[in-house]
Write a protein that holds these residues in place. Structure first.
Motif, short mmCIF file in Angstrom:
data_model
loop_
_atom_site.label_atom_id
_atom_site.label_comp_id
_atom_site.label_asym_id
_atom_site.label_seq_id
_atom_site.Cartn_x
_atom_site.Cartn_y
_atom_site.Cartn_z
N GLN A 78 1.06 -1.17 -0.19
CA GLN A 78 0.56 -0.54 -0.20
C GLN A 78 0.78 1.59 0.06
OE1 GLN A 78 -3.34 -0.22 3.12
NE2 GLN A 78 -3.82 1.94 2.22
N MET A 81 2.20 1.80 -3.62
CA MET A 81 1.60 2.07 -4.16
C MET A 81 1.35 4.03 -4.30
SD MET A 81 -1.56 0.73 -5.77
CE MET A 81 -2.89 1.72 -6.26
N LEU A 132 1.20 -4.62 -7.71
CA LEU A 132 -1.05 -4.89 -7.43
C LEU A 132 0.16 -6.76 -6.67
CD1 LEU A 132 -2.11 -2.81 -10.00
CD2 LEU A 132 -3.02 -2.73 -7.75
N GLY A 139 -1.63 -9.93 0.98
CA GLY A 139 -3.41 -10.18 1.72
C GLY A 139 -4.09 -8.59 1.93
N GLU A 140 -3.16 -7.82 1.02
CA GLU A 140 -3.88 -6.17 1.60
C GLU A 140 -4.46 -5.72 0.89
OE1 GLU A 140 -0.12 -3.59 1.94
OE2 GLU A 140 1.19 -4.60 2.11
N PHE A 141 -4.34 -6.43 -0.44
CA PHE A 141 -5.41 -5.91 -1.86
C PHE A 141 -6.10 -7.06 -1.78
CE2 PHE A 141 -1.89 -3.10 -3.72
CZ PHE A 141 -2.03 -2.17 -2.78
N ARG A 142 -7.30 -6.57 -2.78
CA ARG A 142 -7.95 -7.97 -2.50
C ARG A 142 -7.57 -8.46 -3.74
NH1 ARG A 142 -13.96 -6.25 -4.65
NH2 ARG A 142 -12.86 -4.82 -5.34
N PRO A 143 -8.19 -10.51 -4.41
CA PRO A 143 -7.08 -11.07 -5.03
C PRO A 143 -8.32 -10.58 -6.59
CG PRO A 143 -8.37 -12.21 -3.45
CD PRO A 143 -8.86 -11.17 -2.92
N ASN A 145 -7.56 -8.56 -10.94
CA ASN A 145 -7.02 -9.08 -12.04
C ASN A 145 -5.97 -7.91 -12.23
OD1 ASN A 145 -5.69 -9.07 -14.98
ND2 ASN A 145 -8.38 -9.75 -15.19
N MET A 148 -5.41 -6.09 -15.30
CA MET A 148 -6.04 -4.89 -16.09
C MET A 148 -6.05 -3.97 -14.56
SD MET A 148 -7.97 -6.10 -18.22
CE MET A 148 -9.56 -4.81 -18.03
N THR A 149 -5.94 -4.19 -13.39
CA THR A 149 -5.96 -3.19 -12.55
C THR A 149 -4.95 -2.19 -12.71
OG1 THR A 149 -6.76 -4.27 -10.83
CG2 THR A 149 -5.96 -2.65 -10.12
N ILE A 153 -5.49 1.99 -13.59
CA ILE A 153 -5.13 3.20 -12.50
C ILE A 153 -4.13 4.15 -13.65
CG2 ILE A 153 -2.90 3.94 -11.24
CD1 ILE A 153 -4.13 0.84 -9.82
N ILE B 187 -9.47 -1.18 -4.40
CA ILE B 187 -8.77 -2.57 -4.67
C ILE B 187 -8.62 -3.40 -2.63
CG2 ILE B 187 -7.41 -2.39 -6.74
CD1 ILE B 187 -4.67 -1.21 -4.69
N LYS B 188 -7.67 -2.62 -1.86
CA LYS B 188 -8.18 -2.84 -0.74
C LYS B 188 -8.93 -4.10 0.21
CE LYS B 188 -7.55 0.43 2.43
NZ LYS B 188 -7.27 1.53 3.65
N LYS B 189 -7.99 -4.91 0.77
CA LYS B 189 -9.12 -5.80 1.54
C LYS B 189 -10.10 -5.74 2.83
CE LYS B 189 -8.25 -11.05 1.86
NZ LYS B 189 -7.24 -11.68 1.30
#
Lengths: 189, 189
Positions: A78, A81, A132, A139-143, A145, A148-149, A153, B187-189
């Motif tokens: 995070q 990014m 990403l 485990g910081e970002f949701r699963p 693509n 594509m993300t 961005i 995107i954050k979990k």
């Protein structure tokens, strides 16, 4: 001294490519802008395409090097990014004229130089994708693509060259903060 | 019949503007492409700029009309935004050549026609901004800067013209779904 003159030529070319477009700019225009005879200009450059390719490569290399530095630092995905958004928007807005030439005119290059630029920008996209993917892995970002993300961005960030006013009050860091908030948490309540 | 010939001319111009760029395309090129003498071509168009302005206006009007229809429908802001993303990406990817001319070449227009295009695209940005503001007002979206959010979303969506492969497997609806997920939830979990 030669390199100073070269920088002057590059700067004149950026201004002309941005104002008139690459195709409509002649080598004569560039020579006139720096007060050289066309023949003398060829001591510094081998042609218009060489000039555009050179400045595009240099600019994209800067993006890539800074992104590689961010990726290899010891921080959360995070934080990386956030830093990457600031970096990208700072480079885009720092010299909007150069960004415009880079993002709008470099497609005018012939097939082979175009390929060189494509490889460099593909690397940049790969670096963002890796960041990403790293965040998902940690485990910081949701699963999702990551490629594509990254495209979404970078699209949002690149598009800034179309509306950013250099004399405006909105600094690139303010845009980076708003975009980070949007991309991290989304708009939904 | 006259209007069919006009459509043929527009289509040839789109192809040429996309391939060679607006500046490098001559009226003679367009005449050759549709098998007319240059003099006869002027029965249909008043010039190259007129042609680019005409096709840009028509395309942007399509975006605006569809966006106005979505805005005036009776749905949640979230559903409207899903629909708006699908619509925008469908129009961008349906005819990538036209999108490229619209997004890349229309900046080559002179000051007055450029202003006409700017007013139409400003209206489009306003409609998106209104949709986002509506969602905030309704408590569906988090408070924020709806204009900046609209610029980010439109940037991401517009940029698709640069990487979308017409022969690729990714349909515009798939992109719309991924982008909706990103912009709604982040995107954050």
């Amino acid at each position: 001294m030669a390199s100073n003159k070269y920088e002057e030529i590059v700067q004149a070319a950026v201004e002309l490519f941005e104002k008139k477009g690459y195709h409509a700019t002649s080598v004569q225009d560039i020579a006139d802008a720096v007060g050289l005879q066309k023949g003398s200009l060829y001591h510094y450059i081998s042609g218009k395409e060489d000039l555009l390719l050179g400045l595009a490569q240099r600019a994209i290399t800067e993006f890539n090097q800074r992104m590689e530095r961010i990726l290899s630092s010891e921080r959360s995905a995070q934080d990386k990014m956030k830093e990457a958004l600031s970096m990208h928007l700072e480079l885009i807005t720092h010299d909007v004229q150069l960004s415009t030439v880079l993002l709008r005119e470099s497609v005018a290059l012939g097939e082979r130089p175009q390929q060189v630029v494509k490889e460099a920008t593909d690397l940049y996209l790969d670096l963002w994708t890796r960041l990403l993917a790293e965040g998902i892995e940690a485990g910081e970002f949701r699963p999702g693509n990551p490629r594509m993300t990254a495209l979404a961005i970078l699209g949002a960030c690149n598009w800034v060259f179309r509306w950013y006013q250099e004399d405006g009050t909105l600094r690139s860091q303010a845009i980076a903060d708003i975009y980070a908030d949007l991309f991290f948490d989304g708009i939904k309540k």
